[in-house]
Design a protein around this motif. Structure first.
Motif, mmCIF file in Angstrom:
data_model
loop_
_atom_site.group_PDB
_atom_site.id
_atom_site.type_symbol
_atom_site.label_atom_id
_atom_site.label_comp_id
_atom_site.label_asym_id
_atom_site.label_seq_id
_atom_site.Cartn_x
_atom_site.Cartn_y
_atom_site.Cartn_z
ATOM 1 N N LYS A 25 19.642 29.962 -8.411
ATOM 2 C CA LYS A 25 18.253 29.735 -8.919
ATOM 3 C C LYS A 25 17.412 30.239 -7.627
ATOM 4 C CE LYS A 25 14.980 26.491 -10.985
ATOM 5 N NZ LYS A 25 14.877 27.280 -12.320
ATOM 6 N N GLY A 26 16.577 31.345 -8.001
ATOM 7 C CA GLY A 26 15.743 31.826 -7.073
ATOM 8 C C GLY A 26 16.377 33.133 -6.247
ATOM 9 N N ASP A 27 17.469 33.481 -6.418
ATOM 10 C CA ASP A 27 18.013 34.402 -5.849
ATOM 11 C C ASP A 27 17.683 35.949 -6.487
ATOM 12 O OD1 ASP A 27 19.080 33.015 -3.802
ATOM 13 O OD2 ASP A 27 21.200 33.120 -4.580
ATOM 14 N N GLU A 28 16.923 35.851 -7.527
ATOM 15 C CA GLU A 28 16.931 37.001 -8.315
ATOM 16 C C GLU A 28 15.834 38.065 -7.512
ATOM 17 O OE1 GLU A 28 17.354 33.713 -11.360
ATOM 18 O OE2 GLU A 28 16.176 34.083 -9.399
ATOM 19 N N GLN A 29 14.877 37.669 -7.114
ATOM 20 C CA GLN A 29 13.883 38.640 -6.282
ATOM 21 C C GLN A 29 14.499 39.261 -5.170
ATOM 22 O OE1 GLN A 29 10.182 36.767 -5.255
ATOM 23 N NE2 GLN A 29 9.428 38.764 -4.343
ATOM 24 N N PHE A 30 15.411 38.288 -4.188
ATOM 25 C CA PHE A 30 16.109 39.139 -3.113
ATOM 26 C C PHE A 30 17.097 40.141 -3.878
ATOM 27 C CE2 PHE A 30 19.865 38.914 -0.557
ATOM 28 C CZ PHE A 30 19.357 39.124 0.869
ATOM 29 N N LEU A 31 17.810 39.720 -4.680
ATOM 30 C CA LEU A 31 18.966 40.475 -5.272
ATOM 31 C C LEU A 31 18.274 41.975 -5.716
ATOM 32 C CD1 LEU A 31 21.724 41.148 -6.359
ATOM 33 C CD2 LEU A 31 21.053 40.251 -8.439
ATOM 34 N N VAL A 32 17.402 42.001 -6.588
ATOM 35 C CA VAL A 32 16.640 43.156 -6.975
ATOM 36 C C VAL A 32 16.108 43.962 -5.758
ATOM 37 C CG1 VAL A 32 14.573 44.189 -8.215
ATOM 38 C CG2 VAL A 32 15.980 42.272 -9.212
ATOM 39 N N GLN A 33 15.552 43.391 -4.869
ATOM 40 C CA GLN A 33 14.916 43.986 -3.584
ATOM 41 C C GLN A 33 16.212 44.582 -2.895
ATOM 42 O OE1 GLN A 33 12.984 41.477 -0.807
ATOM 43 N NE2 GLN A 33 12.931 43.016 0.741
ATOM 44 N N LYS A 34 17.158 44.229 -2.717
ATOM 45 C CA LYS A 34 18.284 44.658 -2.130
ATOM 46 C C LYS A 34 18.812 46.140 -2.811
ATOM 47 C CE LYS A 34 18.983 42.196 1.717
ATOM 48 N NZ LYS A 34 18.718 42.933 3.064
ATOM 49 N N ILE A 35 19.058 45.781 -4.254
ATOM 50 C CA ILE A 35 19.478 46.849 -5.125
ATOM 51 C C ILE A 35 18.524 48.124 -4.977
ATOM 52 C CG2 ILE A 35 19.909 47.486 -7.524
ATOM 53 C CD1 ILE A 35 20.909 44.587 -7.959
ATOM 54 N N GLN A 36 17.284 47.941 -4.745
ATOM 55 C CA GLN A 36 16.410 48.966 -4.902
ATOM 56 C C GLN A 36 16.632 49.832 -3.522
ATOM 57 O OE1 GLN A 36 14.332 49.449 -7.590
ATOM 58 N NE2 GLN A 36 14.881 47.828 -8.509
ATOM 59 N N SER A 37 17.230 49.471 -2.502
ATOM 60 C CA SER A 37 17.513 50.111 -1.321
ATOM 61 C C SER A 37 18.390 51.387 -1.372
ATOM 62 C CB SER A 37 17.621 49.169 -0.201
ATOM 63 O OG SER A 37 18.655 48.490 -0.476
ATOM 64 N N ASP A 38 19.531 51.204 -2.364
ATOM 65 C CA ASP A 38 20.380 52.188 -2.507
ATOM 66 C C ASP A 38 20.578 52.815 -4.040
ATOM 67 O OD1 ASP A 38 23.313 52.830 -1.264
ATOM 68 O OD2 ASP A 38 23.786 52.568 -3.662
#
Length: 611
Positions: A25-38
């Motif tokens: 719970k709460g990890d979604e924003q961090f995940l999407v942010q990391k994905i956007q970098s590649d």
């Protein structure tokens, strides 16, 4: 396996709210942010959202059983629910939530999840557990209750019936998949069924090491490429779920050979993206989320070198066919796929139940030479009679190939007992499964011995002269006094296969076969010209024993066998006199002027013993 004291209290301390499986719970924003970098990872993310949009108006999975399996429906449910749930958690768009809920309620209403073939139950339980856990806060209480009841009654409870839970003692993919599915279900409903959840997870911790031990000592997976993708993928999902929900994998990832097995999966793919597909395995490489888990655990991004090509070359509509694709983003977030280096070593070898070796002239040249060799035993789960067999890629083509398996249901619906392992099992009469159609030896038309076993006895990883040696004598017990095969990749441009065979106390007929998709021209008494797509490979035999070069048809021998168009078998037959030793060299080269003189006795090769 950790003792009970290590586990005691872990589950009772489970305070994590939903979601608690894989992505907290709460990890979604961090995940999407990391994905956007590649760019490559973002393309996968976008492909999952596009697939979610496509699924919105599709009807839910129906309970249609094929033969004894509901497995394709369980797999499709897992694919849909995992991807729709991911889409909702990363966008917050209700349409994905509602469609995933609809899918879960549909399968929850099935009469059962086909416990007689428990893989079906395992994958369906994992599917519904992920959806229930990931969407928990936004599901209606009525939906939660129906889905939770299905996980309990159609998933976990049948796993405690003796007629269904034989997987607990299995040493292969069934153990991994079934324990993973039950553990996901147990973690999802743990607060409602704490005693059952604890008992189920403890059971998995006792059971799953049985299926992880065969990875030792080097990581060679006994069931081959295809079942590595299956069993190992569910194994790492299991480990990852334990880590995120309970804070530990109880040391299971450190099982000898397990972390090394990523090297097996990486090296078994040739320069064309075609796999050394021995046993019941297809030959096409695809996206592999599990390799991203291993790349993280080993801190080795080069493990993803071939994955980078798959992800960059395959369209999103093909990538989303992988039912565990969201896990790739969970484990791969933060990686830079555009900067993955090639592996440093061109040689890989592993022992274990199915010893294999792979050698190549280059990782970056699509025209590189690649040789995959298989030893082992036909007694291993999903094995064929293929000890001593090999595949060969060069010039951008595959020259020595393996048929791989036949569709299981096409055989089972004809009454064929497909999975017997006895010497006289029906399995060995299936055209694709015995040694007569593999790139190995046959003596007097007989099958290899199921109880035989061959390891890799010596090797050289010298880039200029890579080689392996395997004593195949027990594979031909009672047929020959001694059989040894050596394969060498020399100067990155020539492959030599040398066989040394001693006849028993009677004359025998030796058959040497090559299965190839190339056109075959027997040029003379020692040379075969192989050609395909404007490219040419020369196969030259050198032997002191008279031999006769021949071709054999790949037309099936039974009406239940699958057709094999576009393939030919070529090789030779030779009569070996009683008690006498014989040697045969077969040289593959793109240069017809290559020196094809004798490779010399294997005992004189510059190789290191594995003893």
């Amino acid at each position: 396996m950790p003792d009970n004291e290590t586990f005691t209290g872990k589950l009772t301390k489970l305070k994590r709210p939903h979601p608690r499986l894989l992505l907290l719970k709460g990890d979604e924003q961090f995940l999407v942010q990391k994905i956007q970098s590649d760019k490559s990872l973002k393309n996968i993310h976008d492909a999952i959202l596009a697939e979610g949009n496509r699924l919105i108006n599709q009807p839910p999975v129906e309970r249609i059983q094929i033969g004894r399996r509901l497995l394709d429906k369980s797999r499709e449910a897992l694919r849909r629910i995992f991807q729709l749930s991911y889409a909702y958690r990363t966008t917050g768009e209700k349409k994905y939530l509602q469609r995933a809920e609809k899918e879960m309620l549909a399968v929850a209403n099935f009469s059962n999840w086909n416990p007689s073939h428990f893989l079906d139950v395992a994958e369906m339980t994992m599917a519904v557990a992920i959806g229930y856990d990931w969407l928990y806060d936004d599901l209606s209480e009525g939906s939660r209750q129906k889905i939770r009841e299905a996980i309990l009654k159609k998933g976990i409870e049948p796993s405690y019936k003796k007629e269904y839970n034989w997987f607990l003692t299995a040493e292969h993919n069934w153990n991994q998949v079934c324990n993973a599915g039950m553990t996901f279900g147990a973690l999802a409903i743990a607060e409602h069924e704490p005693e059952l959840a604890e008992r189920t997870i403890e059971r998995a911790l006792e059971s799953i090491p049985k299926s992880m031990e065969p990875y030792g000592p080097d990581g060679a997976y006994p069931e081959g490429f295809g079942y590595w993708e299956y069993g190992t993928s569910f194994n790492v999902l299991f480990l990852s779920a334990l880590e995120r929900a309970l804070g530990t994998d109880f040391g299971l990832a450190q099982t000898p050979g397990f972390l090394k097995t990523a090297g097996f999966e990486q090296n078994i793919v040739g320069p064309l993206g075609i796999v050394h597909n021995w046993g019941d395995s297809g030959d096409r490489n695809g996206v592999s989320p599990a390799l991203f888990w291993f790349a993280n655990k080993n801190n080795d991004p080069s493990l993803l070198y071939m994955q980078k090509k798959v992800i960059q070359e395959q369209p999103g509509r093909d990538l989303v066919k992988d039912r565990t694709l969201p896990a790739l983003l969970l484990w791969g977030a933060g990686m830079n796929l555009s900067d993955i280096p090639p592996p440093k070593e061109n040689f890989w070898m592993g022992q274990g139940p199915s010893p294999v070796a792979m050698m190549r002239s280059s990782w970056t040249d699509p025209n590189a030479f690649f040789v995959g060799f298989k030893a082992g035993s036909a007694s291993v789960n999903h094995a064929h009679m293929d000890a001593g067999s090999f595949v060969l890629d060069a010039l951008g083509e595959r020259w020595a190939m393996d048929f791989g398996p036949q569709n299981y249901n096409s055989l089972e619906e004809r009454g064929i007992k497909l999975f017997g392992r006895e010497q006289d099992a029906e399995r060995w009469d299936i055209f694709r499964y015995n040694n007569l159609v593999h790139n190995t030896l046959t003596i007097d038309g007989q099958y290899q011995r199921v109880k035989g076993y061959a390891k890799i006895d010596a090797f050289s990883s010298d880039p200029r002269d890579m080689a392996i040696v395997s004593d195949l004598s027990t594979i031909y017990d009672g047929q020959a006094s001694a059989v040894k095969r050596g394969i060498a990749l020399r100067d990155s441009r020539q492959v030599i296969v040398r066989d040394e065979v001693k006849a028993p106390d009677k004359d025998i007929t030796l058959r040497w076969t090559l299965l190839t998709p190339a056109q075959v021209l027997i040029q003379d008494g020692s040379t075969v010209v192989l050609s395909q797509k404007g490219k040419t490979m020369y196969l030259t035999f050198n032997a002191s024993t008279p031999l006769k070069i021949k071709t054999w048809s790949t037309e099936p021998t039974h009406d239940y066998d699958a057709p094999n168009p576009g393939t030919t078998m070529v090789g030779f037959e030779a009569t070996l006199r009683a008690g006498s030793p014989h040697s045969f060299d077969a040289t593959f080269s793109a240069d017809k002027n290559t020196n094809t003189s004798s490779a010399g006795p294997i005992s004189g090769w510059k190789v290191k013993s594995t003893k």
